[in-house]
Write a protein that holds these residues in place. Structure first.
Motif, PDB file in Angstrom:
ATOM      1  N   THR A 212      73.331  40.262 -29.935  1.00  0.00           N
ATOM      2  CA  THR A 212      73.384  39.249 -30.999  1.00  0.00           C
ATOM      3  C   THR A 212      72.020  39.048 -31.646  1.00  0.00           C
ATOM      4  N   GLY A 213      70.991  39.743 -31.139  1.00  0.00           N
ATOM      5  CA  GLY A 213      69.658  39.655 -31.723  1.00  0.00           C
ATOM      6  C   GLY A 213      68.697  38.752 -30.986  1.00  0.00           C
ATOM      7  N   LEU A 214      69.130  38.151 -29.870  1.00  0.00           N
ATOM      8  CA  LEU A 214      68.277  37.241 -29.114  1.00  0.00           C
ATOM      9  C   LEU A 214      67.593  38.018 -27.991  1.00  0.00           C
ATOM     10  N   LYS A 215      66.552  38.755 -28.349  1.00  0.00           N
ATOM     11  CA  LYS A 215      65.929  39.711 -27.440  1.00  0.00           C
ATOM     12  C   LYS A 215      65.347  39.065 -26.196  1.00  0.00           C
ATOM     13  N   TRP A 216      64.430  38.102 -26.365  1.00  0.00           N
ATOM     14  CA  TRP A 216      63.720  37.555 -25.210  1.00  0.00           C
ATOM     15  C   TRP A 216      64.627  36.708 -24.326  1.00  0.00           C
ATOM     16  N   GLY A 217      65.563  36.005 -24.938  1.00  0.00           N
ATOM     17  CA  GLY A 217      66.527  35.261 -24.131  1.00  0.00           C
ATOM     18  C   GLY A 217      67.348  36.193 -23.267  1.00  0.00           C
ATOM     19  N   SER A 218      67.726  37.346 -23.828  1.00  0.00           N
ATOM     20  CA  SER A 218      68.523  38.310 -23.071  1.00  0.00           C
ATOM     21  C   SER A 218      67.708  38.927 -21.937  1.00  0.00           C
ATOM     22  N   VAL A 219      66.416  39.200 -22.187  1.00  0.00           N
ATOM     23  CA  VAL A 219      65.560  39.767 -21.140  1.00  0.00           C
ATOM     24  C   VAL A 219      65.452  38.808 -19.961  1.00  0.00           C
ATOM     25  N   LEU A 220      65.263  37.528 -20.255  1.00  0.00           N
ATOM     26  CA  LEU A 220      65.129  36.527 -19.186  1.00  0.00           C
ATOM     27  C   LEU A 220      66.443  36.339 -18.439  1.00  0.00           C
ATOM     28  N   LEU A 221      67.556  36.345 -19.154  1.00  0.00           N
ATOM     29  CA  LEU A 221      68.851  36.234 -18.481  1.00  0.00           C
ATOM     30  C   LEU A 221      69.102  37.454 -17.600  1.00  0.00           C
ATOM     31  N   ALA A 222      68.703  38.626 -18.074  1.00  0.00           N
ATOM     32  CA  ALA A 222      68.848  39.832 -17.249  1.00  0.00           C
ATOM     33  C   ALA A 222      67.999  39.710 -15.990  1.00  0.00           C
ATOM     34  N   GLY A 223      66.793  39.127 -16.132  1.00  0.00           N
ATOM     35  CA  GLY A 223      65.954  38.901 -14.950  1.00  0.00           C
ATOM     36  C   GLY A 223      66.629  37.993 -13.950  1.00  0.00           C
ATOM     37  N   TYR A 224      67.313  36.963 -14.450  1.00  0.00           N
ATOM     38  CA  TYR A 224      68.058  36.058 -13.570  1.00  0.00           C
ATOM     39  C   TYR A 224      69.182  36.811 -12.865  1.00  0.00           C
ATOM     40  N   GLY A 225      69.920  37.629 -13.623  1.00  0.00           N
ATOM     41  CA  GLY A 225      71.020  38.386 -13.027  1.00  0.00           C
ATOM     42  C   GLY A 225      70.540  39.362 -11.976  1.00  0.00           C
ATOM     43  N   ILE A 226      69.433  40.069 -12.265  1.00  0.00           N
ATOM     44  CA  ILE A 226      68.878  41.009 -11.290  1.00  0.00           C
ATOM     45  C   ILE A 226      68.399  40.265 -10.042  1.00  0.00           C
ATOM     46  N   GLY A 227      67.823  39.075 -10.264  1.00  0.00           N
ATOM     47  CA  GLY A 227      67.410  38.255  -9.130  1.00  0.00           C
ATOM     48  C   GLY A 227      68.583  37.893  -8.238  1.00  0.00           C
TER      49      GLY A 227
END
Length: 210
Positions: free
Chosen positions: A83-98
């Motif tokens: 959807t174009g929200l790059k940094w929000g997606s990166v941080l959410l991916a970090g949460y998921g990987i965690g």
């Protein structure tokens, strides 16, 4: 002649499918955790963190729950990125990987759970217990940061409130594990964050930024 039903292009369908995982990840995690918390002998919601459900003979259920929930969060993050929200997606991916890593590296038994474990906090921490604390902590920090980053675009007040509440409860549980009030506050914050992730994913699924 009846008009054709509206359709969306393939790229939009992929984005919505990925965001769909973000919608269900939180409820899935909360429901499976609560069912175990209410049915496993010796587990006390006022004293025990949900991470302890990954210990004991039935601990594999919580391990699968956490890993699957984490993978769904990562998929949802991929949808957020589309959807174009790059940094929000990166941080959410970090949460998921965690979450995934926290499931792989299980917490140590503590405070009388599972049954037969001595009361009180463990005096020593295993290597996997230490890794669990580290990866979970990093994942939670990514979640908190994601709340504030996404607040610029999606549900500003709800996102900021969720970030503040989760940060406060995380700091409390890190400094006073075993305290009833802090433990219940952290559990409530986890539920709030799960609701937030679902609502944000749903808003983006519908194309509603705010």
């Amino acid at each position: 002649m009846a008009s054709a039903a509206p359709t969306c292009d393939p790229a939009t369908r992929v984005t919505r499918s990925l965001l769909g995982y973000g919608i269900i990840a939180g409820p899935f995690y909360v429901v499976v955790s609560l069912v175990q918390a209410l049915t496993r002998p010796g587990f006390d919601l006022t004293r025990h963190e949900w991470s302890l459900l990954a210990t004991g003979p039935s601990g594999w259920i919580q391990v699968v729950n956490v890993v699957m929930s984490g993978l769904m969060v990562v998929a949802g993050a991929a949808g957020v990125r589309r959807t174009g929200l790059k940094w929000g997606s990166v941080l959410l991916a970090g949460y998921g990987i965690g979450l995934v890593c926290a499931g792989v590296f299980a917490a140590d038994p503590a405070d009388g759970f599972p049954l037969g474990t001595p009361a009180g906090r463990a005096t020593s921490v295993s290597w996997h217990g230490m890794l669990h604390l580290v990866v979970a902590g990093v994942g939670f920090l990514c979640l908190i940061a994601a709340c504030f980053v996404l607040a610029r675009t999606v549900l500003p007040w709800f996102s900021r409130i969720t970030g503040v509440v989760f940060f406060a409860s995380f700091a409390g549980i890190a400094s006073g594990a075993g305290n009833v009030a802090l433990n219940l506050a952290f559990t409530a914050a986890v539920v709030l964050a799960s609701v937030w992730l679902s609502v944000v994913s749903l808003r983006l699924y519908r194309g509603e930024a705010r």
